[in-house]
Write a protein that holds these residues in place. Structure first.
Motif, PDB file in Angstrom:
ATOM      1  N   PHE A  19      56.128  46.843  44.590  1.00  0.00           N
ATOM      2  CA  PHE A  19      54.837  46.233  44.268  1.00  0.00           C
ATOM      3  C   PHE A  19      54.676  46.110  42.762  1.00  0.00           C
ATOM      4  O   PHE A  19      55.307  46.825  41.994  1.00  0.00           O
ATOM      5  CB  PHE A  19      53.673  47.096  44.773  1.00  0.00           C
ATOM      6  CG  PHE A  19      53.684  47.404  46.229  1.00  0.00           C
ATOM      7  CD1 PHE A  19      54.099  48.643  46.684  1.00  0.00           C
ATOM      8  CD2 PHE A  19      53.248  46.464  47.142  1.00  0.00           C
ATOM      9  CE1 PHE A  19      54.102  48.938  48.033  1.00  0.00           C
ATOM     10  CE2 PHE A  19      53.240  46.747  48.496  1.00  0.00           C
ATOM     11  CZ  PHE A  19      53.668  47.986  48.943  1.00  0.00           C
ATOM     12  N   SER A  20      53.765  45.194  42.381  1.00  0.00           N
ATOM     13  CA  SER A  20      53.327  45.144  41.001  1.00  0.00           C
ATOM     14  C   SER A  20      51.863  44.738  40.950  1.00  0.00           C
ATOM     15  O   SER A  20      51.413  43.892  41.726  1.00  0.00           O
ATOM     16  CB  SER A  20      54.166  44.169  40.185  1.00  0.00           C
ATOM     17  OG  SER A  20      53.663  44.107  38.863  1.00  0.00           O
ATOM     18  N   TYR A  21      51.159  45.376  40.022  1.00  0.00           N
ATOM     19  CA  TYR A  21      49.758  45.054  39.790  1.00  0.00           C
ATOM     20  C   TYR A  21      49.582  44.604  38.348  1.00  0.00           C
ATOM     21  O   TYR A  21      50.177  45.164  37.435  1.00  0.00           O
ATOM     22  CB  TYR A  21      48.879  46.295  40.015  1.00  0.00           C
ATOM     23  CG  TYR A  21      48.400  46.467  41.420  1.00  0.00           C
ATOM     24  CD1 TYR A  21      49.269  46.914  42.410  1.00  0.00           C
ATOM     25  CD2 TYR A  21      47.085  46.193  41.769  1.00  0.00           C
ATOM     26  CE1 TYR A  21      48.835  47.080  43.708  1.00  0.00           C
ATOM     27  CE2 TYR A  21      46.642  46.367  43.071  1.00  0.00           C
ATOM     28  CZ  TYR A  21      47.522  46.804  44.035  1.00  0.00           C
ATOM     29  OH  TYR A  21      47.084  46.968  45.327  1.00  0.00           O
ATOM     30  N   ASN A  22      48.727  43.616  38.175  1.00  0.00           N
ATOM     31  CA  ASN A  22      48.341  43.191  36.842  1.00  0.00           C
ATOM     32  C   ASN A  22      46.827  43.227  36.769  1.00  0.00           C
ATOM     33  O   ASN A  22      46.151  42.556  37.564  1.00  0.00           O
ATOM     34  CB  ASN A  22      48.867  41.785  36.532  1.00  0.00           C
ATOM     35  CG  ASN A  22      48.331  41.245  35.220  1.00  0.00           C
ATOM     36  OD1 ASN A  22      47.400  40.442  35.172  1.00  0.00           O
ATOM     37  ND2 ASN A  22      48.917  41.690  34.129  1.00  0.00           N
ATOM     38  N   ASN A  23      46.300  43.999  35.843  1.00  0.00           N
ATOM     39  CA  ASN A  23      44.846  44.142  35.729  1.00  0.00           C
ATOM     40  C   ASN A  23      44.190  44.404  37.083  1.00  0.00           C
ATOM     41  O   ASN A  23      43.206  43.767  37.458  1.00  0.00           O
ATOM     42  CB  ASN A  23      44.223  42.886  35.105  1.00  0.00           C
ATOM     43  CG  ASN A  23      44.462  42.823  33.619  1.00  0.00           C
ATOM     44  OD1 ASN A  23      44.364  43.835  32.913  1.00  0.00           O
ATOM     45  ND2 ASN A  23      44.794  41.651  33.128  1.00  0.00           N
ATOM     46  N   LYS A  24      44.748  45.326  37.798  1.00  0.00           N
ATOM     47  CA  LYS A  24      44.247  45.801  39.100  1.00  0.00           C
ATOM     48  C   LYS A  24      44.437  44.790  40.226  1.00  0.00           C
ATOM     49  O   LYS A  24      43.974  45.022  41.339  1.00  0.00           O
ATOM     50  CB  LYS A  24      42.761  46.199  39.008  1.00  0.00           C
ATOM     51  CG  LYS A  24      42.470  47.281  37.981  1.00  0.00           C
ATOM     52  CD  LYS A  24      41.067  47.828  38.124  1.00  0.00           C
ATOM     53  CE  LYS A  24      40.011  46.792  37.835  1.00  0.00           C
ATOM     54  NZ  LYS A  24      38.637  47.298  38.060  1.00  0.00           N
ATOM     55  N   GLU A  25      45.120  43.689  39.946  1.00  0.00           N
ATOM     56  CA  GLU A  25      45.327  42.684  40.987  1.00  0.00           C
ATOM     57  C   GLU A  25      46.777  42.743  41.460  1.00  0.00           C
ATOM     58  O   GLU A  25      47.706  42.754  40.638  1.00  0.00           O
ATOM     59  CB  GLU A  25      45.006  41.302  40.446  1.00  0.00           C
ATOM     60  CG  GLU A  25      45.169  40.182  41.470  1.00  0.00           C
ATOM     61  CD  GLU A  25      44.948  38.811  40.859  1.00  0.00           C
ATOM     62  OE1 GLU A  25      44.515  38.743  39.686  1.00  0.00           O
ATOM     63  OE2 GLU A  25      45.227  37.813  41.537  1.00  0.00           O
ATOM     64  N   LEU A  26      46.982  42.738  42.777  1.00  0.00           N
ATOM     65  CA  LEU A  26      48.331  42.764  43.331  1.00  0.00           C
ATOM     66  C   LEU A  26      49.042  41.446  43.035  1.00  0.00           C
ATOM     67  O   LEU A  26      48.574  40.375  43.408  1.00  0.00           O
ATOM     68  CB  LEU A  26      48.267  42.998  44.839  1.00  0.00           C
ATOM     69  CG  LEU A  26      49.599  43.106  45.570  1.00  0.00           C
ATOM     70  CD1 LEU A  26      50.388  44.318  45.080  1.00  0.00           C
ATOM     71  CD2 LEU A  26      49.368  43.180  47.078  1.00  0.00           C
TER      72      LEU A  26
END
Lengths: 116, 118
Positions: free
Chosen positions: A47-54
């Motif tokens: 997984f990866s999140y950017n600014n709390k978004e998946l």
């Protein structure tokens, strides 16, 4: 001054249990990742999140649920643990892609999960 | 999808000698990043060296250097004057440089275990 930290470092549990791994970074990054390293040492993104978004969600059983309460934290919850979940789980963080450059990913120390 | 291949599961080198670890990759992109990571027994992933595909000059970091052959899609790591502390798993990794605006995963090879002998 730990840059990317994970807790716990070791986790031994029984099949069927639910467990969580926590990750925190103090590098000011806005992107965080979970990688799995299997018994043959192969590393693969989960997984990866950017600014709390998946942002990235690879083919992972839905028993695995990441949660990012804020940019500095990314937790991994695993339900109904199976023998095949035994692995080392690495958290990593970086600046987001749109900043250009290498956007080096910094890794945590890993959490060795053993399912009995 | 991009793939990274490390064809040497294990390598051995004598202290103070030079060793080269191989890595090939497959991609249809023209710009991307390549990395070598070291994983000692402590299992910490440590970035050794990195290369951007559009830069023709091979990257060097002290005793570590790469031979980047873009046309051949080859990215080998040379370790000079090997030291006992170099013993570790070495992973080659690929990352796209396409501006997704957000995140981009690392795609890893299967690793090469390097032994350093006296």
């Amino acid at each position: 001054d730990t840059a990317v930290s994970q807790t716990p470092k070791y986790l031994v549990t029984q099949m069927g249990n639910d467990k969580s791994i926590k990750c925190e970074q103090n590098l000011g990054h806005d992107t965080m990742y979970w990688y799995k390293q299997d018994s043959k040492k192969f590393l693969k993104i989960m997984f990866s999140y950017n600014n709390k978004e998946l942002i990235i969600n690879e083919t992972v059983p839905n028993r695995f649920s990441p949660k990012s309460p804020d940019k500095a934290h990314l937790n991994l919850h695993i339900n109904s643990l199976e023998l095949g979940d035994s692995a080392v789980y690495f958290c990593a963080s970086s600046h987001s892609q749109d900043r250009g450059g290498y956007n080096e990913q910094f890794f945590g120390p890993g959490t060795r999960l053993t399912v009995l | 999808a991009q793939t990274v291949t490390q064809s040497q599961p294990e390598m051995s080198v004598q202290e103070a000698e030079t060793v080269t670890l191989s890595c090939t990759y497959d991609t249809s992109e023209s710009d991307y990043y390549l990395f070598w990571y070291k994983q000692p027994p402590s299992r910490q992933m440590i970035l050794v060296i990195r290369q951007e595909a559009y830069k023709q000059q091979n990257a060097t970091e002290n005793r570590f250097s790469v031979n980047f052959q873009k046309a051949a899609k080859s990215f080998s790591l040379k370790i000079s004057d090997s030291q006992l502390g170099d013993a570790a798993m070495y992973f080659c990794a690929y990352r796209t440089s396409i501006n997704t605006g957000t995140a981009s995963k690392l795609t890893f090879g299967t690793g090469t275990r390097l032994q350093v002998t006296l």
